[in-house]
Scaffold this motif. Structure first.
Motif, PDB file in Angstrom:
ATOM      1  N   ALA A  79       0.823  -1.212   0.000  1.00  0.00           N
ATOM      2  CA  ALA A  79       0.000   0.000   0.000  1.00  0.00           C
ATOM      3  C   ALA A  79       0.857   1.261   0.000  1.00  0.00           C
ATOM      4  CB  ALA A  79      -0.938   0.000   1.204  1.00  0.00           C
ATOM      5  N   SER A  82      -2.737  -0.110  -4.463  1.00  0.00           N
ATOM      6  CA  SER A  82      -2.975   0.243  -3.064  1.00  0.00           C
ATOM      7  C   SER A  82      -4.432   0.002  -2.683  1.00  0.00           C
ATOM      8  CB  SER A  82      -2.595   1.707  -2.825  1.00  0.00           C
ATOM      9  OG  SER A  82      -2.581   2.008  -1.453  1.00  0.00           O
ATOM     10  N   CYS A  92       4.340   3.208  -5.107  1.00  0.00           N
ATOM     11  CA  CYS A  92       2.980   3.712  -4.883  1.00  0.00           C
ATOM     12  C   CYS A  92       2.204   3.685  -6.189  1.00  0.00           C
ATOM     13  CB  CYS A  92       3.017   5.129  -4.317  1.00  0.00           C
ATOM     14  SG  CYS A  92       1.368   5.788  -3.958  1.00  0.00           S
TER      15      CYS A  92
END
Length: 645
Positions: free
Chosen positions: A232, A257, A252
């Motif tokens: 995440a 995520s 990211c």
């Protein structure tokens, strides 16, 4: 006569406040136009002069916000994946298993191909060994190979060179050397650093501080894919968040995520699989890491040892050490090539530390996962919905309440927030109260658990365990469970936790990283453990070196760099261990097999052995040792740190 009237120039200066649009860039501070008007009569000519002043103000850069000059280019990452011959790596460490078994170990994502959550080859991007494709991608990215050169350079003449960090374990030294040559074949120089495990897995060094460019290690297989702290966006450790999280790559991807948060926040397996597929699709497109292969778990032991039963699915083979018996001896010696840096299990990730913690029962182990199924261990029974120790109630929530939203994030309920209602439907909150699911789980620990001084486990011990787990100064790397908790209660040997409405953790029956601590224990400085601030725990000898637990053994002595000496726990609920004394001997990879065959150690396990060697196979034929080879869920991978300090 023409007269000249002097008019004083009026200066107007507007300063624009400096602010950083990017933490990585200097801020340009501009002084707005300064105008001077000169009036002449009777001609009435107005002259305007404009002056622009630019000041460059350096703003302190935040750590890990500057993209890595090489690894931030996805073409380079994909090229490295194509240049990696995973089968050759497997053959280097498992030469004595069949070609079919070798092929079965190859991994394409972070989930083994045999696990229910695997996306399927057709749903992801696969990178077969194809060095020509890899070379083409490197050329496209501007990394060319000059005439007669071995390694590629860019237009500025900089070499394509990357530092690769991993442990000193013989297993990794073997396959890392092969991988280094594979990269060289594509024009990439790999500079290997084999660091001590105590540094690589330390709480304030190595991985925990993202001190690497390329880094290899293994995630320990578990009964469920999990991954909440690994993939995440809000689990990227940085100095600003106190190094919280285990997303060491700094990867990211919003789609990934959202997927992992949803995958770990529903009890429905089919729903979870959908989200895990989405996670794997993003992972294989972005290539923040190169998944390599599942490890086989190889164990070798003295032929006179009984009770030794490493089992697939169970992480730590010392789970039943109290049953191990060695004919003709009152001492069992386990050989480890890596020494734990600390036995403070909440912050120490090293596998070898948890092997020792299992021996002394100081890891809060509530259950085993033999054959990938949960069985009670330090609890009376698994707290499942079926057993009645867990309840998934329908509760009414209203505006202002803290909940878990439809994407698995903590949110304050207000109009526009999307949540899952009690029926599992994604709905948008409009302001009127709605019904959501809320899990309450009661973990009842065994009533016969006692500390080494004979004091029974108490509610105060459980409460202290929760307090330290959730204290941001403890050194822990994840606070997801704490942050998603609505309330806790402690009564006798039972710990009850109620999650926020909307939390639907599929591993609700297993409370990870929860360690009861002896609140009454008096330290060498006279304080009780319960009174010591969390920030001091990592340096307390009673926590980091001589912790108490409920296992068959307790630590008698730790001679750093040499051995840990254990003796029987006098109040172990299992009675008296089959063997009264246990020694963990710190040995070198080079002499591990020789020490086993020479009788200096009695057990070597999967964290030490790279696999079955001819020496071990011959020793088994001669009746000197027993060999156990299990398929493992643990998997090797190479992480790429996408940002630099």
């Amino acid at each position: 006569m023409i007269t000249r009237k002097h008019i004083m120039a009026v200066l107007s200066v507007l300063l624009i406040a400096a602010f950083a649009l990017s933490a990585c860039q200097p801020v340009v501070q501009t002084v707005e136009v300064v105008k001077t008007e000169v009036v002449e009569k009777p001609v009435e000519v107005i002259k305007t002069q404009e002056v622009t002043v630019t000041q460059v103000v350096e703003v302190e850069k935040k750590a890990f916000t500057t993209p890595h000059p090489i690894l931030s280019d996805v073409r380079v990452r994909r090229a490295m994946a194509y240049c990696t011959n995973k089968l050759e790596l497997i053959q280097s460490v498992y030469p004595l298993i069949s070609p079919e078994e070798q092929e079965a170990l190859i991994m394409h994502t972070m989930i083994p191909r045999s696990q229910w959550a695997y996306a399927g080859d057709e749903n992801i991007t696969i990178y077969p060994f194809d060095p020509e494709k890899g070379k083409a991608l490197l050329e496209e990215a501007g990394w060319t190979l000059g005439e007669g050169a071995t390694f590629r350079t860019n237009a500025a003449g900089e070499e394509l060179s990357l530092k690769f960090t991993t442990t000193t374990a013989a297993f990794r030294q073997t396959w890392a050397a092969v991988w280094e040559q594979q990269m060289a074949n594509c024009g990439i120089r790999i500079v290997r650093l084999h660091a001590p495990a105590s540094w690589w897995f330390g709480d304030t060094t190595g991985l925990a501080r993202r001190d690497f460019e390329l880094g290899a290690f293994a995630w320990v297989g578990q009964v469920d894919p999990g991954g909440g702290t690994l993939w995440a966006c809000d689990q990227i450790p940085t100095p600003e968040n106190g190094w919280e999280g285990q997303n060491y790559m700094g990867w990211c991807n919003e789609k990934a995520s959202v997927a992992i948060k949803n995958a770990i926040n529903t009890l429905l397996q089919e729903e979870r699989k959908k989200w895990y597929i989405q996670l794997q699709q993003a992972y294989t497109e972005d290539v923040p890491a190169i998944p390599l292969f599942n490890r086989t778990e190889t164990f070798a032991a003295n032929a006179k040892l009984t009770g030794f039963a490493p089992t697939p699915g169970e992480e730590y083979y010392t789970y039943n050490a109290g049953e191990w018996a060695l004919e003709g001896s009152d001492t069992i010696v386990l050989g480890l090539t890596q020494e734990p840096a600390s036995l403070f299990g909440l912050v120490e990730d090293a596998f070898v530390a948890h092997v020792v913690l299992d021996l002394i029962g100081a890891n809060g182990k509530q259950n085993t996962t033999l054959n990938y199924n949960f069985q009670p261990y330090h609890v009376t029974e698994m707290p499942t919905l079926e057993s009645g120790r867990a309840v998934n109630a329908d509760v009414e929530v209203k505006e202002g309440d803290k909940v878990i939203d439809a994407d698995g994030n903590i949110a304050e309920l207000k109009p526009g927030v999307k949540v899952r209602n009690a029926a599992g439907e994604v709905v948008e909150f409009t302001g009127a109260p709605i019904m959501m699911k809320q899990l309450t789980v009661s973990h009842e620990f065994r009533p016969d658990l006692k500390w080494p001084d004979g004091t029974p486990l108490s509610a105060a011990d459980l409460e202290l365990g929760w307090k330290i787990k959730c204290d941001k100064e403890s050194g822990a790397t994840s606070f997801i469970t704490c942050d998603q908790t609505a309330s806790v209660a402690f009564e006798g040997t039972t710990f009850t936790r109620t999650g926020l409405p909307g939390e639907q953790d599929p591993l609700y029956m297993h409370l990870a990283d929860f360690y009861p601590y002896p609140a009454h224990r008096v330290l060498s400085d006279g304080r009780k453990l319960a009174d010591v601030p969390a920030k001091e725990w990592a340096t307390l000898p009673e926590v980091a070196e001589m912790p108490w637990g409920f296992g068959p053994y307790m630590i008698k002595e730790w001679v750093k760099g040499e051995k840990l000496v254990l003796e029987a726990h006098p109040y172990w609920y299992g009675g008296t261990p089959a063997t009264p004394n246990f020694v963990v001997s710190i040995i070198t990879p080079e002499n591990a097999e020789a020490q086993l065959l020479g009788g200096q150690v009695d057990v070597l396990a999967s964290e030490t052995l790279a696999g079955v060697t001819e020496t071990l196979a011959n020793a088994e034929k001669e009746g000197k040792i027993i060999l156990i080879v299990n398929p493992g869920g643990t998997w090797e991978h190479i992480d790429m740190n996408l940002f630099v300090k």
